[in-house]
Design a protein around this motif. Structure first.
Motif, PDB file in Angstrom:
ATOM      1  N   ILE A 202      21.593  35.508  21.519  1.00  0.00           N
ATOM      2  CA  ILE A 202      22.692  35.685  20.567  1.00  0.00           C
ATOM      3  C   ILE A 202      23.999  35.321  21.266  1.00  0.00           C
ATOM      4  O   ILE A 202      24.344  35.885  22.307  1.00  0.00           O
ATOM      5  CB  ILE A 202      22.768  37.126  20.040  1.00  0.00           C
ATOM      6  CG1 ILE A 202      21.499  37.458  19.240  1.00  0.00           C
ATOM      7  CG2 ILE A 202      24.010  37.300  19.164  1.00  0.00           C
ATOM      8  CD1 ILE A 202      21.520  38.856  18.618  1.00  0.00           C
ATOM      9  N   ILE A 204      27.954  35.427  21.310  1.00  0.00           N
ATOM     10  CA  ILE A 204      29.141  36.076  20.788  1.00  0.00           C
ATOM     11  C   ILE A 204      30.271  35.045  20.840  1.00  0.00           C
ATOM     12  O   ILE A 204      30.652  34.599  21.929  1.00  0.00           O
ATOM     13  CB  ILE A 204      29.495  37.377  21.553  1.00  0.00           C
ATOM     14  CG1 ILE A 204      30.811  37.984  21.057  1.00  0.00           C
ATOM     15  CG2 ILE A 204      29.526  37.170  23.060  1.00  0.00           C
ATOM     16  CD1 ILE A 204      30.740  38.623  19.708  1.00  0.00           C
ATOM     17  N   LYS A 217      21.039  32.915  17.325  1.00  0.00           N
ATOM     18  CA  LYS A 217      21.897  33.633  16.386  1.00  0.00           C
ATOM     19  C   LYS A 217      23.308  33.600  16.943  1.00  0.00           C
ATOM     20  O   LYS A 217      23.500  33.614  18.163  1.00  0.00           O
ATOM     21  CB  LYS A 217      21.421  35.089  16.241  1.00  0.00           C
ATOM     22  CG  LYS A 217      22.249  35.955  15.298  1.00  0.00           C
ATOM     23  CD  LYS A 217      21.940  35.654  13.856  1.00  0.00           C
ATOM     24  CE  LYS A 217      22.670  36.644  12.942  1.00  0.00           C
ATOM     25  NZ  LYS A 217      22.426  36.357  11.518  1.00  0.00           N
ATOM     26  N   GLU A 218      24.302  33.564  16.044  1.00  0.00           N
ATOM     27  CA  GLU A 218      25.697  33.582  16.462  1.00  0.00           C
ATOM     28  C   GLU A 218      26.430  34.695  15.723  1.00  0.00           C
ATOM     29  O   GLU A 218      26.249  34.870  14.512  1.00  0.00           O
ATOM     30  CB  GLU A 218      26.360  32.239  16.177  1.00  0.00           C
ATOM     31  CG  GLU A 218      27.786  32.133  16.669  1.00  0.00           C
ATOM     32  CD  GLU A 218      28.321  30.711  16.573  1.00  0.00           C
ATOM     33  OE1 GLU A 218      29.520  30.557  16.263  1.00  0.00           O
ATOM     34  OE2 GLU A 218      27.546  29.758  16.807  1.00  0.00           O
ATOM     35  N   ILE A 219      27.245  35.444  16.453  1.00  0.00           N
ATOM     36  CA  ILE A 219      28.006  36.530  15.854  1.00  0.00           C
ATOM     37  C   ILE A 219      29.461  36.434  16.288  1.00  0.00           C
ATOM     38  O   ILE A 219      29.772  35.831  17.314  1.00  0.00           O
ATOM     39  CB  ILE A 219      27.428  37.920  16.228  1.00  0.00           C
ATOM     40  CG1 ILE A 219      27.404  38.113  17.749  1.00  0.00           C
ATOM     41  CG2 ILE A 219      26.041  38.105  15.623  1.00  0.00           C
ATOM     42  CD1 ILE A 219      26.894  39.485  18.197  1.00  0.00           C
ATOM     43  N   LYS A 220      30.352  37.047  15.507  1.00  0.00           N
ATOM     44  CA  LYS A 220      31.770  37.060  15.834  1.00  0.00           C
ATOM     45  C   LYS A 220      32.191  38.390  16.445  1.00  0.00           C
ATOM     46  O   LYS A 220      33.230  38.484  17.082  1.00  0.00           O
ATOM     47  CB  LYS A 220      32.604  36.783  14.586  1.00  0.00           C
ATOM     48  CG  LYS A 220      32.408  35.401  13.996  1.00  0.00           C
ATOM     49  CD  LYS A 220      33.267  35.219  12.747  1.00  0.00           C
ATOM     50  CE  LYS A 220      33.054  33.840  12.137  1.00  0.00           C
ATOM     51  NZ  LYS A 220      33.870  33.667  10.900  1.00  0.00           N
ATOM     52  N   SER A 221      31.392  39.411  16.208  1.00  0.00           N
ATOM     53  CA  SER A 221      31.698  40.750  16.695  1.00  0.00           C
ATOM     54  C   SER A 221      30.389  41.411  17.101  1.00  0.00           C
ATOM     55  O   SER A 221      29.352  41.237  16.438  1.00  0.00           O
ATOM     56  CB  SER A 221      32.379  41.571  15.599  1.00  0.00           C
ATOM     57  OG  SER A 221      32.358  42.952  15.906  1.00  0.00           O
ATOM     58  N   GLU A 224      28.043  43.330  14.624  1.00  0.00           N
ATOM     59  CA  GLU A 224      26.994  42.684  13.833  1.00  0.00           C
ATOM     60  C   GLU A 224      25.605  42.981  14.373  1.00  0.00           C
ATOM     61  O   GLU A 224      24.604  42.806  13.653  1.00  0.00           O
ATOM     62  CB  GLU A 224      27.246  41.180  13.776  1.00  0.00           C
ATOM     63  CG  GLU A 224      28.517  40.782  13.046  1.00  0.00           C
ATOM     64  CD  GLU A 224      28.781  39.295  13.102  1.00  0.00           C
ATOM     65  OE1 GLU A 224      27.883  38.523  12.698  1.00  0.00           O
ATOM     66  OE2 GLU A 224      29.868  38.888  13.560  1.00  0.00           O
ATOM     67  N   LEU A 225      25.516  43.414  15.627  1.00  0.00           N
ATOM     68  CA  LEU A 225      24.210  43.739  16.199  1.00  0.00           C
ATOM     69  C   LEU A 225      23.539  44.898  15.456  1.00  0.00           C
ATOM     70  O   LEU A 225      22.306  44.977  15.406  1.00  0.00           O
ATOM     71  CB  LEU A 225      24.359  44.103  17.680  1.00  0.00           C
ATOM     72  CG  LEU A 225      24.750  42.981  18.637  1.00  0.00           C
ATOM     73  CD1 LEU A 225      25.055  43.541  20.008  1.00  0.00           C
ATOM     74  CD2 LEU A 225      23.628  41.937  18.712  1.00  0.00           C
ATOM     75  N   ILE A 228      21.563  43.568  12.671  1.00  0.00           N
ATOM     76  CA  ILE A 228      20.419  42.810  13.191  1.00  0.00           C
ATOM     77  C   ILE A 228      19.304  43.757  13.601  1.00  0.00           C
ATOM     78  O   ILE A 228      18.127  43.526  13.305  1.00  0.00           O
ATOM     79  CB  ILE A 228      20.859  41.930  14.388  1.00  0.00           C
ATOM     80  CG1 ILE A 228      21.799  40.819  13.906  1.00  0.00           C
ATOM     81  CG2 ILE A 228      19.657  41.329  15.115  1.00  0.00           C
ATOM     82  CD1 ILE A 228      22.441  40.037  15.034  1.00  0.00           C
TER      83      ILE A 228
END
Length: 230
Positions: A202, A204, A217-221, A224-225, A228
């Motif tokens: 993932i 960040i 997977k890509e997240i901004k914060s 968000e985990l 998930i």
């Protein structure tokens, strides 16, 4: 089902107001050492010390094996013409210069606390800069340490990412399969490491720029985990 999440530290859990490549800051850092330690370094000594720092700059000269702070700063003290007995002082002033103005990202402590409550094992696997001792690295995340079951850096492993030794080591410590682990980081080497080892990668991406590092997977914060994991 994922049983564990392992995090990079810099720019994942905490931010530093410094570029990834410290080359442009060598001279200011060395001047800080000279002033703090009252050394009065010459131009020749500055150049010699910069040569040593460049040699161990993994942005310039990538390596997978880790080098200790003792080895690096033995060369630096020699370059600036001071006794090796001054090594710890020089090292402390240098690391402190680069660790100023760090911040824990706003959502991080809440996210780690919630993941811990849900029974997720938490760990770190972070490459240190210029052999930075763990005491400095973990001082920066002192408010988070209560949630991290397995805090490790490249000092402990002996290798840097993308070498997969660290992920294999952590999976063994956690007594889980690597496929049950999520790895979260901000750099391409983090994603390569996770993917090559068989962990779920993932990225960040806090600045929302396009980054194609092979992430699953890509997240901004980090918050968000939680969805998930759910």
């Amino acid at each position: 089902m994922y049983k564990a999440i392992v995090f990079d530290i810099g720019r994942t859990l905490i931010g530093y107001n410094k570029p990834l490549n410290w080359s442009s800051l060598y001279r200011p850092a060395l001047e800080h050492i000279s002033n703090e330690c009252n050394y009065h370094l010459t131009e020749h000594q500055y150049r010699a010390a910069i040569d040593v720092l460049t040699k161990y700059n993994t942005r310039v000269n990538p390596r997978e094996h880790e080098v200790s702070s003792a080895e690096i700063f033995s060369e630096i003290t020699n370059a600036i013409g001071v006794s090796v007995n001054e090594l710890e002082k020089v090292k402390h002033v240098y690391y402190t210069f680069f660790r100023r103005d760090f911040m824990v990202y706003p959502e991080v402590e809440f996210t780690l606390a919630e993941l811990s409550k849900r029974g997720i094992l938490l760990g770190t696997l972070s490459d240190v800069a210029y052999g930075m001792d763990n005491q400095y690295v973990f001082d920066d995340i002192s408010t988070l340490k209560q949630y991290i079951d397995y805090p490790y850096t490249s000092n402990d492993i002996g290798y840097r990412k993308p070498n997969i030794a660290g992920i294999k080591f952590l999976a063994g410590k956690m007594n889980i399969e690597i496929s049950e682990m999520i790895f979260v980081g901000d750099e391409e080497k983090d994603m390569i490491c996770a993917n090559n080892a068989g962990a779920y990668s993932i990225l960040i991406n806090r600045d929302a720029q396009h980054k194609e590092y092979g992430q699953q997977k890509e997240i901004k914060s980090l918050a968000e985990l939680l969805s998930i994991i759910d």
